[in-house]
Design a protein around this motif. Structure first.
Motif, mmCIF file in Angstrom:
data_model
loop_
_atom_site.group_PDB
_atom_site.id
_atom_site.type_symbol
_atom_site.label_atom_id
_atom_site.label_comp_id
_atom_site.label_asym_id
_atom_site.label_seq_id
_atom_site.Cartn_x
_atom_site.Cartn_y
_atom_site.Cartn_z
ATOM 1 N N ASN A 208 -2.232 7.947 0.433
ATOM 2 C CA ASN A 208 -2.047 6.509 0.230
ATOM 3 C C ASN A 208 -2.837 5.706 1.256
ATOM 4 O OD1 ASN A 208 -0.391 7.477 2.291
ATOM 5 N ND2 ASN A 208 1.101 5.860 2.035
ATOM 6 N N LEU A 209 -2.958 6.238 2.483
ATOM 7 C CA LEU A 209 -3.734 5.538 3.507
ATOM 8 C C LEU A 209 -5.222 5.556 3.174
ATOM 9 C CD1 LEU A 209 -3.803 4.125 6.228
ATOM 10 C CD2 LEU A 209 -3.882 6.358 7.331
ATOM 11 N N ILE A 210 -5.699 6.692 2.683
ATOM 12 C CA ILE A 210 -7.116 6.779 2.316
ATOM 13 C C ILE A 210 -7.444 5.797 1.193
ATOM 14 C CG2 ILE A 210 -8.855 8.297 1.288
ATOM 15 C CD1 ILE A 210 -7.712 10.584 2.850
ATOM 16 N N PHE A 211 -6.550 5.708 0.200
ATOM 17 C CA PHE A 211 -6.799 4.770 -0.902
ATOM 18 C C PHE A 211 -6.627 3.327 -0.448
ATOM 19 C CE2 PHE A 211 -5.903 8.561 -3.572
ATOM 20 C CZ PHE A 211 -7.094 8.545 -4.288
ATOM 21 N N LEU A 212 -5.748 3.080 0.520
ATOM 22 C CA LEU A 212 -5.627 1.728 1.061
ATOM 23 C C LEU A 212 -6.925 1.308 1.733
ATOM 24 C CD1 LEU A 212 -4.066 -0.808 1.922
ATOM 25 C CD2 LEU A 212 -3.185 0.497 3.863
ATOM 26 N N ILE A 213 -7.497 2.195 2.539
ATOM 27 C CA ILE A 213 -8.779 1.892 3.188
ATOM 28 C C ILE A 213 -9.873 1.710 2.137
ATOM 29 C CG2 ILE A 213 -10.507 2.736 4.804
ATOM 30 C CD1 ILE A 213 -7.895 1.953 6.118
ATOM 31 N N GLY A 214 -9.862 2.577 1.120
ATOM 32 C CA GLY A 214 -10.875 2.464 0.072
ATOM 33 C C GLY A 214 -10.766 1.168 -0.697
ATOM 34 N N GLY A 215 -9.534 0.775 -1.051
ATOM 35 C CA GLY A 215 -9.364 -0.500 -1.750
ATOM 36 C C GLY A 215 -9.759 -1.673 -0.883
ATOM 37 N N GLY A 216 -9.431 -1.604 0.417
ATOM 38 C CA GLY A 216 -9.837 -2.669 1.324
ATOM 39 C C GLY A 216 -11.346 -2.768 1.448
#
Length: 855
Positions: A705-713
């Motif tokens: 979830n953190l990796i996808f949060l960074i990716g979405g950001g």
């Protein structure tokens, strides 16, 4: 089922504090086991030393006797006889001294598992019975300091057991008194209408139902032939068939019952079940812990304790069956369908339910299920009102003409406002909001395609044509933003973190610190904060608080809830990990966001952050010592852990991890070979999974979830930049900062970042603010100075608990009874001033380092 699992599933939550101190007893017994083992080792060491001394003495005296006999024939025989006698006695002493060591060696050969756990004493009682003079209590005669420590811990265990018995018994008697009073009230309500009804119910209460297992209602048993077990005063069980009420009694009870009486019966029945489970579970805990104490100390103290325990009120609770039986009979005389209207809403007009609606056990069971469902519903992460507000604001910005001359920027502004509201309010989980960004960016046609025509070598001979990207081109581009070198850095950090956690390297360091400075609690607090700081450097400040909590909890859970030292440790860990998040580009998610927007070399980052973080940690420690005054602890208890021998795989983890960090820090040298830090990050990923150090379960447990949060950001940041919205915002802010010197601009930007990141997540703040700050810095000059200052101040905001993972971890730190050590107001009281101190340090010492480095 294990006691820990029983406590989790069977313990009644509002009474959690009144249960026996299972976790505290378990920790203290584990520490006692370690201390006894150390005392035994010291005993054997003394035995070896005594044996060597005796051997040296006997050989010396025997040599002296031989020389004396050769020089004097007159006294030779007497001296020789005395020497032989002395040597014989000393040989017997050596034999008696070394016998325990030989037997201990035999014990370990008989039980090879003991060789793998350095801090484990033998558990097999049969082996110890064969070797009675090895029992630890026989070593007490040596008056060893380590044995004195073990004896003190043993007294602590006994004191906790006795205190728990008193605590549980007092609470039990209080609740039982309340139940009896409520039962009397119910009888009076029934007796007011028909005096014979209450007497009949009491007389027939001996046919009540009682299971041996708390809260197990045996719902599948047939009502027609159900029988119940009740315990006699002597402890034996007898089974009586259910006796039907007479017509007169039945009519009298139904006439006397009312909606209020039935509700009281249901509530009281649930309380009786809870109290019975409370008593049974506490008896199991106390008996088990007393038996473990006997096993460890090899003393027969359990028998006397068991007798005292059996004499308590809660251990001899035998009135529950009568109470439950009487309540069941009273309830059966009430109009069950009307009283169960809440359940009818859930179950509908089910015929089976209509037939059994007067079964009190079924009613209670269904009410418990509804309570669990309501609790699960209350924990739902969705916040509908904030979702509505975010969508409303986005629609208003979308249809109100604000940036008519640039439609992509106008649509991006609406998207940015909606996403920001969702992130700030946590209307839906962070990573879900991030995953919604790519499809919305494509659907709203936000991304532009810029085509340059003409000859760039000739001045004023180029033309830029801006057009909206097609859907397929926009999709390809936005997905390329989702996983880049920043995501690879985070993935490499996850692998190093998982490997360190698997081999418990942090416990090695913590045990070393405890041995050397455990007698100085304030110094131990400073060392513990430095441990959190450097673990954040190695594995990131998302994983570091979790590992350090495993070290901290056994220490603070033996302290009082309001202990200043416990609060200092919890807040110190949060402060240290927040500061540790500044150390490297991969130490925190917000740093990874900064690197994805503006590339800063690893070594240049560390050159500035390392001295700043060292001084910041010392300031945080001094602030906590002055503010909380943690003087209630005189020494840190022994850290209990199982020492594992160094093997090839554990050595490989250290080598690969430090090699990766060295390659990152020397990117200027390694860049011609690897090209980017993200490529280096795959080194631990490949090696750890290829060698079996980590497996697919570890891979699945990563915080994706953190990796996808960074990716979405990153996708949102690129959309803001590509749509020209970033340039529009930067051009609006830049004039207010022009005309000031660099230090004033640096102070303004750092203060702005600190204020905003104090109210929203550090990662979200970096995603939203850093593109704007980078663009402003490019217009003002001195980009590295302003960007580095803003990046580090993003991690320095600690005024609210929900802004970073270290803060959340501190807020969720609880004692054995699930009571938090820290309240949200504590972050405002201590985290707010700490943030201001870090701002002062940044605009003074931090600015000096950046000025020397870049200006």
């Amino acid at each position: 089922m294990k006691l820990r699992k029983l406590l989790q599933t069977k313990a009644y939550e509002p009474w959690r504090e009144k249960y026996a101190s299972y976790h505290k007893l378990k920790r203290t017994l584990a520490r006692l086991k370690v201390e006894l083992h150390d005392a035994v080792e010291a005993y054997f060491a003394n035995a070896d030393k005594t044996e060597d001394d005796l051997t040296t003495t006997s050989n010396s005296k025997y040599s002296d006797a031989e020389s004396a006999s050769s020089s004097s024939d007159l006294v030779g025989r007497d001296v020789r006889d005395d020497t032989i006698a002395m040597t014989s006695v000393q040989s017997d002493q050596r034999a008696s001294t070394t016998a325990p060591k030989r037997r201990f060696g035999q014990l370990k050969r008989l039980n090879p598992r003991l060789l793998l756990a350095r801090y484990h004493l033998p558990k097999e009682a049969t082996l110890l019975e064969e070797e009675p003079d090895f029992a630890p209590e026989l070593i007490q005669a040596d008056n060893l300091p380590l044995m004195q420590i073990a004896q003190a811990t043993e007294k602590d265990v006994v004191a906790i057991l006795e205190s728990d018995v008193k605590k549980v018994n007092d609470f039990f008697k209080l609740k039982l008194t309340g139940i009896n009073q409520e039962m009397l009230r119910i009888r009076q309500l029934c007796k007011a209408s028909n005096p014979s009804s209450a007497a009949a119910a009491v007389g027939l209460a001996t046919s009540a139902a009682a299971d041996d297992t708390p809260d197990d209602f045996a719902l599948s048993q047939s009502r027609s032939n159900r029988s119940y077990a009740t315990f006699s005063a002597g402890g034996g069980a007898r089974t009586l068939p259910e006796q039907p009420l007479s017509d007169s009694v039945d009519d009298g009870l139904r006439a006397a019952s009312s909606q209020q009486t039935a509700d009281l019966i249901i509530a009281l029945y649930r309380d009786v079940l809870r109290l019975r489970g409370f008593a049974s579970l506490n008896v199991q805990i106390l008996q088990k812990m007393a038996q473990k104490l006997d096993t460890i100390t090899r003393k027969a103290t359990y028998g006397a304790f068991a007798q005292r325990l059996a004499a308590t009120d809660f251990a001899s609770f035998d009135t529950a069956p009568q109470l439950m039986g009487e309540l069941e009979r009273l309830y059966k005389a009430t109009p069950g369908i009307a009283l169960s209207s809440l359940l009818l809403k859930e179950l509908g007009n089910d015929q089976l339910y209509l037939e059994q609606s007067n079964d009190l056990r079924l009613i209670v069971h269904e009410l418990d299920k509804q309570d669990q469902a309501a609790l699960a519903h209350s924990k739902r992460p969705w916040k509908l009102h904030w979702i509505g507000i975010g969508l409303l604001v986005g629609l208003i910005l979308f249809f109100v003409p604000i940036l008519d001359d640039n439609p992509p920027a106008h649509r991006c502004l609406a998207l940015l406002a909606t996403i920001t509201i969702f992130w700030v309010s946590e209307a839906i989980p962070f990573f879900v909001t991030a995953l919604a960004i790519p499809p919305i960016v494509v659907l709203l046609e936000i991304l532009n395609d810029t085509v340059v025509t003409g000859d760039p070598c000739i001045a004023n001979n180029t033309t830029e044509t801006v057009s909206i990207l097609s859907a397929d081109a926009a999709a390809s581009r936005v997905f390329s933003y989702m996983f880049d070198h920043t995501s690879a850095l985070i993935l490499g950090g996850f692998c190093i973190s998982a490997a360190f956690s698997k081999y418990e390297y942090e416990l090695w360091v913590a045990a070393f610190i405890q041995r050397h400075v455990g007698h100085k609690p304030k110094l131990f607090l400073l060392c513990f904060m430095f441990l959190g700081l450097f673990l954040s450097l190695l594995i990131g400040n998302v994983a570091a608080p979790i590992l350090c909590s495993g070290i901290m909890l056994p220490i603070i859970r033996d302290l009082e809830l309001g202990s200043p030292y416990a609060r200092a440790m919890v807040l110190g860990l949060a402060f240290a990990c927040n500061i540790g998040g500044m150390l490297t580009p991969i130490s925190s998610p917000q740093n990874a966001v900064v690197v994805s927007i503006y590339n800063i070399d690893f070594d240049a980052w560390v050159e500035m952050s390392f001295p700043f973080c060292l001084i910041a940690t010392i300031i945080a420690w001094a602030f906590l010592v002055l503010a909380l005054r943690p003087n209630d602890v005189t020494s840190i208890p022994r850290l209990v852990w199982e020492r594992k021998p160094l093997k090839i795989d554990s050595i490989l983890v250290l080598v690969i991890s430090f090699a990766t960090i060295i390659l990152w820090s020397t990117l200027t040298v390694s860049k011609p070979f690897f090209g980017d830090m993200g490529v280096i990050a795959f080194l631990p990923v490949v090696v750890f999974f290829a060698t079996g150090i980590l497996d697919k379960h570890d891979f699945n447990s990563f915080q994706w979830n953190l990796i996808f949060l960074i990716g979405g950001g990153a996708a949102l940041g690129q959309a803001v930049k590509n749509s020209q919205l970033l340039h529009i915002v930067a051009d609006a802010i830049e004039p207010s900062l022009e005309g000031h010197n660099l230090w004033v601009t640096f102070l303004a930007i750092c203060a702005l970042v600190l204020i905003i990141s104090s109210f929203i997540s550090h990662t979200v703040a970096a995603i939203i603010l850093m593109p704007v700050i980078v663009e402003i810095a490019k217009g003002l000059g001195h980009v590295p100075v302003l960007v580095m200052g803003a990046a580090l101040m993003d991690s320095a905001s600690m005024a609210l608990p929900m802004t970073s993972f270290p803060n959340v971890n501190a807020l969720l730190t609880q004692d054995d009874f699930e009571r938090p050590y820290i309240k949200p107001i504590d972050f405002l009281k201590y985290g707010g001033p700490m943030s201001i101190l870090l701002l002062v340090l940044m605009v003074s010492f931090g600015y000096l380092i950046l000025w020397l480095q870049y200006v």
